[in-house]
Design a protein around this motif. Structure first.
Motif, PDB file in Angstrom:
ATOM      1  N   PHE A   4      18.855   1.920  35.338  1.00  0.00           N
ATOM      2  CA  PHE A   4      17.527   2.205  34.813  1.00  0.00           C
ATOM      3  C   PHE A   4      16.727   0.917  34.656  1.00  0.00           C
ATOM      4  O   PHE A   4      15.509   0.902  34.879  1.00  0.00           O
ATOM      5  CB  PHE A   4      17.638   2.928  33.467  1.00  0.00           C
ATOM      6  N   PHE A   5      17.403  -0.177  34.307  1.00  0.00           N
ATOM      7  CA  PHE A   5      16.696  -1.437  34.141  1.00  0.00           C
ATOM      8  C   PHE A   5      16.080  -1.896  35.451  1.00  0.00           C
ATOM      9  O   PHE A   5      14.884  -2.204  35.514  1.00  0.00           O
ATOM     10  CB  PHE A   5      17.653  -2.506  33.607  1.00  0.00           C
ATOM     11  N   THR A  64      12.716  -0.421  34.306  1.00  0.00           N
ATOM     12  CA  THR A  64      12.302  -1.362  33.266  1.00  0.00           C
ATOM     13  C   THR A  64      11.654  -2.616  33.843  1.00  0.00           C
ATOM     14  O   THR A  64      10.647  -3.096  33.311  1.00  0.00           O
ATOM     15  CB  THR A  64      13.516  -1.756  32.405  1.00  0.00           C
ATOM     16  N   VAL A  65      12.213  -3.150  34.921  1.00  0.00           N
ATOM     17  CA  VAL A  65      11.626  -4.346  35.536  1.00  0.00           C
ATOM     18  C   VAL A  65      10.182  -4.077  35.951  1.00  0.00           C
ATOM     19  O   VAL A  65       9.280  -4.891  35.711  1.00  0.00           O
ATOM     20  CB  VAL A  65      12.464  -4.784  36.751  1.00  0.00           C
ATOM     21  N   ALA A  66       9.961  -2.920  36.572  1.00  0.00           N
ATOM     22  CA  ALA A  66       8.604  -2.566  36.991  1.00  0.00           C
ATOM     23  C   ALA A  66       7.678  -2.413  35.792  1.00  0.00           C
ATOM     24  O   ALA A  66       6.515  -2.838  35.830  1.00  0.00           O
ATOM     25  CB  ALA A  66       8.636  -1.272  37.812  1.00  0.00           C
ATOM     26  N   ALA A  75       3.040  -6.301  23.688  1.00  0.00           N
ATOM     27  CA  ALA A  75       3.961  -5.827  22.653  1.00  0.00           C
ATOM     28  C   ALA A  75       5.037  -4.925  23.251  1.00  0.00           C
ATOM     29  O   ALA A  75       6.219  -5.031  22.893  1.00  0.00           O
ATOM     30  CB  ALA A  75       3.183  -5.085  21.565  1.00  0.00           C
ATOM     31  N   ASP A  76       4.636  -4.036  24.156  1.00  0.00           N
ATOM     32  CA  ASP A  76       5.625  -3.166  24.811  1.00  0.00           C
ATOM     33  C   ASP A  76       6.625  -3.984  25.622  1.00  0.00           C
ATOM     34  O   ASP A  76       7.830  -3.725  25.592  1.00  0.00           O
ATOM     35  CB  ASP A  76       4.918  -2.155  25.714  1.00  0.00           C
ATOM     36  N   ALA A  77       6.095  -4.979  26.356  1.00  0.00           N
ATOM     37  CA  ALA A  77       6.991  -5.825  27.146  1.00  0.00           C
ATOM     38  C   ALA A  77       7.926  -6.613  26.235  1.00  0.00           C
ATOM     39  O   ALA A  77       9.127  -6.749  26.521  1.00  0.00           O
ATOM     40  CB  ALA A  77       6.183  -6.770  28.026  1.00  0.00           C
ATOM     41  N   ALA A  78       7.397  -7.147  25.122  1.00  0.00           N
ATOM     42  CA  ALA A  78       8.226  -7.915  24.188  1.00  0.00           C
ATOM     43  C   ALA A  78       9.285  -7.026  23.552  1.00  0.00           C
ATOM     44  O   ALA A  78      10.436  -7.445  23.368  1.00  0.00           O
ATOM     45  CB  ALA A  78       7.344  -8.539  23.110  1.00  0.00           C
TER      46      ALA A  78
END
Length: 543
Positions: free
Chosen positions: A130-131, A135-137, A292-295
């Motif tokens: 999943f990452f 998640t990377v994208a 914030a979402d990325a952090a």
């Protein structure tokens, strides 16, 4: 953070064939987030204009908003479709790479725990799929969105851009501050889960012994205690996460106040600027919220870092047999085995086999004798090239005496001529037919029945009978006979057996000894039983 990036980057080589799909997933995710941000900003702009000017937005506004909603809907569907398809491909790529590494490096030599290996092969890779697929994208799309929002804010009002940049930096600092405690607690939680997994694997593998000795209550108590410890650690990790999330929400509130303040100071309260203010707030919140979402995602990666580190270690396992660089073909006809002054040790322990030599002529049947720990099983493994010797060489020989070193024989060629039956040979879940065909997938039912007849199994089992996991419904003698039948289905030229008659009844031992005696090729059989060794014209002592 740098070490985390390095650990995650180590898994990229096996995923190289999927890089176009990963880039495509990032492009779709970025377009989808930008469409959502545009909807928010456009809505705020329309509402601000309606409140200030007291009129409905123009038709172009409605058309643009409707188009953005439609685009967002299509992109969301497409993003889910692409990420799910990519996740399955990532899962397959990592599993194939890991299993390929394990096939080159037999775990048994390194005394590794099967529960940990299973956790790496299944649980860890399922987390990572999943990452890399999604998640990377999402992280890349969020950062791209922030950069775009920052550029737009600076173009409209530079001071708002400075507020956004300050808020983004503050949010990033929360990720840095919370990463250390979260990583330590997450690692502790992962270790507890690994220990629990190992205990459960041990319990399932020794189920008969547990029931026989009445240990089931103890196993359950240990499992419950481990689960409670894991739950306590999980609550600590969640508390850290909630604290960091609360801090980020506070930062977002400060950003909103800051945008309003600088807008009022620089532009005043005239109608045009008042109508623009909600859009500026929406733009700033969208950009900082993306950071914030990325952090938040980055701060929650510590379990993935541990998983990626274990999978990476598995992929970097050194092979226990050297690759065949200059392969040579094997001749037709009978083959023998030659051990030339071989030595071998497990890990850093003392040598199990030292400077040992033996010539087994093509078609000869040889028994290997010796006490437990003398190295009989090691010799068997070296003959089958499950391992390479630390010193010396093992080779196949033809009737003229010519040698064919195992290190120069393709693995596929070697497996076609050599079959191995170990003392604890595993049967697979499924039918008798499916198990026999794992030896050779092109046999007819008639040939499979002949193999059962040769080992005296045709009168108590049929091809369509289910065996259960590891052949649990069978006795030890029955499992040994089916394992031998599976090897015979390959029609090997060399048959190698390791303590196959150990702990068997006299009837099963007699049947298996008769099968070995009638085998038309070369036989090397390790055993500590006099009755089994008595069937061989030549017996060689090991150790």
């Amino acid at each position: 953070m740098t070490s985390a990036v390095v650990v995650l980057a180590r898994l990229l080589p096996p995923l190289r064939p999927e890089w176009r799909r990963i880039v495509g997933s990032y492009a779709i995710a970025t377009a989808s987030l930008c469409a959502l941000a545009a909807i928010g900003v456009l809505t705020a702009l329309g509402v601000g204009g309606a409140v200030v000017h007291g009129s409905w937005p123009p038709a172009a506004w409605w058309i643009a908003l409707g188009a953005l909603v439609l685009v967002r809907t299509v992109l969301t569907w497409r993003e889910m479709d692409v990420s799910h398809a990519l996740a399955y491909r990532v899962l397959a790529r990592l599993r194939m790479a890991l299993f390929d590494a394990y096939s080159r490096s037999v775990p048994g030599r390194r005394r590794e725990h099967s529960g940990r290996a299973a956790s790496v092969a299944l649980t860890d890779i399922e987390k990572l799929e999943f990452f890399y697929a999604h998640t990377v994208a999402q992280i890349g799309a969020a950062l791209t969105l922030f950069v775009g929002a920052l550029v737009c804010a600076v173009a409209v009002m530079p001071a708002v851009g400075l507020v956004m940049l300050g808020g983004a930096l503050a949010v990033a600092l929360t990720a840095w501050a919370g990463a250390g405690p979260a990583r330590r607690v997450g690692a502790q939680e992962q270790r507890e889960r690994e220990t629990q997994s190992e205990r459960l694997v041990d319990a399932l593998g020794a189920l008969r012994e547990i029931l026989a000795y009445g240990l089931q209550d103890r196993v359950v108590r240990e499992a419950v205690a481990g689960t409670r410890r894991s739950a306590r650690i999980s609550r600590r990790r969640e508390a850290i996460s909630h604290l960091v999330d609360g801090t980020r929400e506070l930062i977002l509130a400060v950003v909103v106040i800051g945008v309003i303040a600088v807008a009022l100071v620089q532009r005043g309260t005239d109608d045009a600027h008042a109508a623009l203010l909600p859009a500026l707030v929406a733009l700033a919140v969208t950009g900082v919220a993306a950071v914030a979402d990325a952090a938040r995602t980055v701060s929650e990666l510590h379990p993935l870092i541990a998983s990626a580190d274990r999978v990476g270690a598995g992929l970097r396992r050194p092979p226990v047999v050297a690759p065949v660089d200059d392969p040579i073909p094997l001749p037709d006809g009978p083959l023998g085995v030659r051990f030339g002054r071989v030595s071998f040790s497990y890990d850093d322990r003392s040598e199990v086999v030292h400077d040992w030599s033996l010539d087994v002529a093509p078609g000869e049947h040889v028994g290997l004798a010796g006490p437990s720990g003398a190295g009989k099983s090691t010799v068997i493994a070296l003959a089958a090239r499950l391992w390479d010797p630390d010193a010396g060489a093992v080779a196949l020989t033809d009737e003229s005496g010519a040698a064919y070193p195992l290190g120069r024989v393709r693995d596929a060629d070697l497996r076609r001529v050599v079959a191995v039956v170990e003392q604890d040979a595993r049967l697979f879940h499924g039918t008798v037919r499916e198990n026999l065909l794992r030896g050779d997938g092109i046999r007819s039912d008639g040939e499979l029945r002949d193999a059962l007849t040769r080992v005296g199994a045709d009168d108590w089992i049929a091809l369509d009978d289910e065996l259960g996991e590891h052949g649990v419904r069978l006795s030890g003698g029955q499992r040994a006979r089916l394992a031998l039948a599976r090897a015979l289905c390959r029609e090997p030229r060399i048959l190698i057996v390791d303590e196959i008659t150990a702990s068997l009844d006299a009837e099963s031992e007699r049947i298996i000894s008769d099968v070995l005696g009638a085998f038309p090729g070369t036989v090397i059989a390790a055993s500590h039983r006099r009755e089994t060794l008595g069937a061989f014209a030549r017996v060689v002592r090991v150790g």
